[in-house]
Scaffold this motif. Structure first.
Motif, PDB file in Angstrom:
ATOM      1  N   UNK A  80     -31.312  13.861  -1.603  1.00 56.82           N
ATOM      2  CA  UNK A  80     -31.092  14.117  -0.179  1.00 56.82           C
ATOM      3  C   UNK A  80     -29.614  13.984   0.198  1.00 56.82           C
ATOM      4  N   UNK A  81     -28.867  13.165  -0.528  1.00 58.75           N
ATOM      5  CA  UNK A  81     -27.459  12.949  -0.183  1.00 58.75           C
ATOM      6  C   UNK A  81     -26.539  14.031  -0.731  1.00 58.75           C
ATOM      7  N   UNK A  82     -26.969  14.751  -1.774  1.00 57.18           N
ATOM      8  CA  UNK A  82     -26.075  15.692  -2.444  1.00 57.18           C
ATOM      9  C   UNK A  82     -26.517  17.151  -2.340  1.00 57.18           C
ATOM     10  N   UNK A  83     -27.776  17.400  -2.074  1.00 54.27           N
ATOM     11  CA  UNK A  83     -28.279  18.773  -2.073  1.00 54.27           C
ATOM     12  C   UNK A  83     -28.693  19.180  -0.668  1.00 54.27           C
ATOM     13  N   UNK A  84     -28.569  20.463  -0.399  1.00 57.14           N
ATOM     14  CA  UNK A  84     -29.031  21.038   0.856  1.00 57.14           C
ATOM     15  C   UNK A  84     -30.050  22.124   0.552  1.00 57.14           C
ATOM     16  N   UNK A  85     -31.181  22.083   1.235  1.00 60.68           N
ATOM     17  CA  UNK A  85     -32.226  23.082   1.050  1.00 60.68           C
ATOM     18  C   UNK A  85     -32.902  23.305   2.398  1.00 60.68           C
ATOM     19  N   UNK A  86     -33.658  24.387   2.541  1.00 59.92           N
ATOM     20  CA  UNK A  86     -34.265  24.689   3.846  1.00 59.92           C
ATOM     21  C   UNK A  86     -35.139  23.542   4.356  1.00 59.92           C
ATOM     22  N   UNK A  87     -34.918  23.173   5.608  1.00 60.98           N
ATOM     23  CA  UNK A  87     -35.699  22.149   6.299  1.00 60.98           C
ATOM     24  C   UNK A  87     -35.583  20.778   5.615  1.00 60.98           C
ATOM     25  N   UNK A  88     -34.440  20.493   4.989  1.00 62.15           N
ATOM     26  CA  UNK A  88     -34.285  19.211   4.309  1.00 62.15           C
ATOM     27  C   UNK A  88     -34.338  18.042   5.293  1.00 62.15           C
ATOM     28  N   UNK A  89     -33.762  18.236   6.491  1.00 60.83           N
ATOM     29  CA  UNK A  89     -33.802  17.154   7.480  1.00 60.83           C
ATOM     30  C   UNK A  89     -35.235  16.861   7.923  1.00 60.83           C
ATOM     31  N   UNK A  90     -36.050  17.909   8.065  1.00 59.10           N
ATOM     32  CA  UNK A  90     -37.436  17.714   8.468  1.00 59.10           C
ATOM     33  C   UNK A  90     -38.244  17.018   7.371  1.00 59.10           C
ATOM     34  N   UNK A  91     -37.945  17.371   6.140  1.00 57.75           N
ATOM     35  CA  UNK A  91     -38.622  16.702   5.024  1.00 57.75           C
ATOM     36  C   UNK A  91     -38.254  15.228   4.995  1.00 57.75           C
ATOM     37  N   UNK A  92     -36.981  14.949   5.197  1.00 56.36           N
ATOM     38  CA  UNK A  92     -36.521  13.555   5.200  1.00 56.36           C
ATOM     39  C   UNK A  92     -37.169  12.769   6.335  1.00 56.36           C
ATOM     40  N   UNK A  93     -37.211  13.361   7.522  1.00 51.92           N
ATOM     41  CA  UNK A  93     -37.854  12.689   8.664  1.00 51.92           C
ATOM     42  C   UNK A  93     -39.343  12.520   8.416  1.00 51.92           C
ATOM     43  N   UNK A  94     -39.968  13.498   7.755  1.00 52.93           N
ATOM     44  CA  UNK A  94     -41.390  13.378   7.439  1.00 52.93           C
ATOM     45  C   UNK A  94     -41.672  12.213   6.499  1.00 52.93           C
ATOM     46  N   UNK A  95     -40.787  12.014   5.519  1.00 49.06           N
ATOM     47  CA  UNK A  95     -40.963  10.872   4.607  1.00 49.06           C
ATOM     48  C   UNK A  95     -40.852   9.559   5.372  1.00 49.06           C
TER      49      UNK A  95
END
Length: 298
Positions: A117-132
């Motif tokens: 999460x700190x080094x890669x960017x992918x579609x909807x990464x922020x939403x995935x992180x918030x979901x976790x």
């Protein structure tokens, strides 16, 4: 008739405030306050240990003695009886197995996910992180019935595996969040420099980034171990026999129908305290640095 000088009154108040500030922050006052706080927070630990080496008659004696005779001639039979006659050796083994396995799983996957999460960017990464993170916001008691139903279907009730799965689910979001923020605090230029030198992504993570993140990894490991060691609710509901019960559930068994075995309960409580005491004493520097870096950066 004389009138007071506002400027003089203001200077006088300022001098009084300064005098009070110097008095409050003097080393004697600070030492006295800190000593009182240390006594306040350590007295329950001391009293638990004292009660664990008393007889039942000594525990119920009134008035209680702060320095009882048992300090000089302790009654260690409470610990031996608890360990061998009341299956506490099995409870301790179960707690160690569950806590260590959970810590290994959570730290391994949480560290890798945090780095991703700190080094890669992918579609909807922020939403995935918030979901976790959102999965951890649910109250544990609200997940009790779904977990029980799921483990019943999988024949995992009254097993260590069930507890390991629950504790991994409970701790992984926190570790992902802490490690992601900790990795963000490490400059990405180090990764780029390693790539220029010919290192692969995994070599960069293993040899350069991970050693710098040791305080964060240590803090996450300690917090995960302590949570798994002391958790009571799921261990009480999901385990029934001595083969899977952990220390908190075993300690509750000292509360019988007509009597509370305070000497055994105190001994069980002191055994449960030991890991937390050792971790705080030995690794407090890693806990503080890991939590502060992982919590406020990123």
């Amino acid at each position: 008739m004389s009138t007071s000088n506002p400027l003089f009154d203001q200077e006088r108040r300022y001098e009084i405030i300064q005098s009070l500030g110097r008095a409050i922050t003097s080393k004697y006052v600070v030492t006295a306050v800190l000593s009182a706080l240390v006594l306040y927070f350590t007295f329950p630990i001391y009293w638990t240990f004292v009660s664990s080496i008393k007889t039942m008659a000594g525990i119920h004696a009134f008035p209680p003695s702060l320095v009882p005779q048992e300090i000089i001639d302790p009654i260690w039979t409470n610990y031996t009886d608890l360990w061998f006659q009341r299956s506490f050796n099995m409870f301790t083994l179960n707690s160690l197995v569950v806590a260590i396995a959970t810590t290994i799983l959570v730290v391994t996957f949480g560290t890798l996910a945090g780095y991703g999460f700190s080094r890669f960017r992918f579609p909807y990464d922020d939403y995935v992180f918030i979901g976790i993170l959102g999965a951890r916001l649910l109250p544990p008691i609200g997940m009790l019935v779904p977990f029980y139903r799921m483990f019943s279907l999988g024949n995992l009730i009254d097993t260590r595996i069930a507890l390991i799965m629950v504790y991994t689910y409970m701790n992984l979001p926190l570790v992902v969040w802490l490690m992601r923020n900790y990795f963000v605090s490490i400059p990405a230029d180090l990764d780029e420099a390693a790539y220029i030198d010919g290192a692969t992504r995994f070599q960069t993570f293993k040899d350069i980034i991970l050693p710098l993140a040791k305080p964060g990894v240590a803090a996450c490991a300690i917090l995960t171990f302590l949570f798994s060691w002391r958790e009571f609710l799921f261990a009480f509901v999901l385990t029934f026999t001595d083969a899977a019960k952990t220390i908190p559930v075993g300690a509750m068994m000292m509360i019988e129908d007509v009597v509370i075995l305070w000497n055994y309960l105190a001994a069980a409580g002191f055994i449960a305290m030991l890991p937390a005491l050792l971790f705080v004493i030995l690794f407090q520097r890693h806990i503080v640095s890991g939590l502060t870096a992982g919590a406020i950066k990123g």
